[in-house]
Design an enzyme around this catalytic site. Sequence first.
Site, mmCIF file in Angstrom:
data_model
loop_
_atom_site.group_PDB
_atom_site.id
_atom_site.type_symbol
_atom_site.label_atom_id
_atom_site.label_comp_id
_atom_site.label_asym_id
_atom_site.label_seq_id
_atom_site.Cartn_x
_atom_site.Cartn_y
_atom_site.Cartn_z
ATOM 1 C CG ASP A 92 1.835 -17.138 0.571
ATOM 2 O OD1 ASP A 92 2.639 -18.050 0.316
ATOM 3 O OD2 ASP A 92 1.726 -16.623 1.694
ATOM 4 C CD GLU A 145 2.158 -25.012 2.328
ATOM 5 O OE1 GLU A 145 1.640 -24.585 3.366
ATOM 6 O OE2 GLU A 145 3.386 -24.953 2.119
#
Length: 523
Positions: free
Chosen positions: A7, A182
């Site tokens: 991430d 997302e």
Amino acid sequence: MRGFNPDPSILRVGEDFYLATSTFEWFPGVQIHHSRDLVNWKLLTRPLNRTSQLDMLGNPDSGGIWAPCLTHDGERFYLIYTDVKHWGNLREPFKDTHNYLVTAENIEGPWSEPIYLNSSGFDPSLFHDDDGRKWLVNMLWDWRKGKNPFAGTVLQEYDAVQQKLVGPIKKIFSGSSIGLTEGPHIYKRGDFYHLMVAEGGTSYDHAVTVARSRTLDGPYELDPQTPLLTSRNHPELPIQKAGHASLTDTPSGEWYLAHLCGRPLETGTLGHCLLGRETSLQKVEWTEEGWLRLVSGKNTPEQDVPAPQLPAHPWPKEPELDGFDSPTLNLHFQSLRIPVTEHWLSLSERPGFLRLKGQESLLSRHRQSLIARRLQAFRAEAETCVEFSPESFQQMAGLVAFYDVRHWVYLRVSFSEENGRNLQLLQCDAGKYDEPTTEIPLDPHQQKVWMRVTFQHDTFHFSYALDGQNWTRLGPDFQSSKLSDDYVNGLAFTGAFVGMCVQDLGGTRKAADFDFFRYTELE
């Protein structure tokens, strides 16, 4: 960024590049690496280093810190993060995702106390507009039956003076046909706001999607060549799971995309990623039409990427051996869920040794006395030497290969009525406990036990020595794949660790002393 660094949120401030990644249940929270050339990186800091910022006691496996966002507004650093208290799956539809903000004038801190933002979804990101206003975007989680749980990207203003979100909440993007939208980030270039999101889920269908709008709150036009980046449908690629990206430029105007990826043990298959989800860079450029493209002309990740036109800036090589002679713990070590305190860890009570005082079992999601570091190569060794005098079978200490509380292999010294002080391998495989070896009695006068775990790509094994030189293999070869996200049915997000731990299930906090820890990469 090898070994459990997912991430990525990449940021340039002047000539310095910073990259923040998720840490999940490992403490302190958020890893920040530093580079001057985008080629050489070093671990710099973990800003969430006290429980007032991050209290993960009891958090689930793969809960905790999801997808941090690191930004700078010209004066201060802003770090947005999610602390996930429950996440489950589609059979357990609710997610408890609390989003916070901390700030600092210097990247190495001190970082502020957290400001609570919202809990409506995860992957929050802060955008600083040209007019000085600040805006939060996050994915919206819809738990209701029959709804799309990835309900889109929502936008709300953040008031830095009042230190809270203000004004209306607006959904600005519903995602593409790929779905599972997302990881939003907003970038402004020229007349357009560019919204970059992750789609497809964080496994083998992962992707990066871009949309743009002339106004911040939309409507956003989807890039006609969606997705920008993906590995889906290309099992032959060495870099898989490409998605969840963020963007930076260089001082000379080159552009790079930092993105999540995984490297399977098994070549050419959608297999098991022992090292967890990692971070890669791709070089990108802007077209005349104002869309972002990989310089390769493809939308799949390249293993070899052109380096930027920057002076090389290597960092000193990390030493393999830690003799515990420093008053502070090596930065590569993390604890599980809880901060390091003198209550259970000391580098001063016996100088030159790491002393761990036993707490709860390796199955505990609360208070473990465990210190470990990421496995960052497919072929590597970790070694230590422990002195431990247990008086009960409830007291154990040793070397562990660890994924989460349901997946580990542990070489420990303990005590039994039959064999006295002894050595044995313990294993937990998807929550099922086993003892792959019987107890090996130890000479009562033999204080030191050397322990080693060796990873050889798709297998790993343990060894021990009583003199530090003559090693004996103990137990079977274990499958490396069993310490991967993918082995846990894709419902886990971390990576393999190696480390030292002590348990005292009787509650007397029996201590063990570790003389050193050596981590060596063999490839």
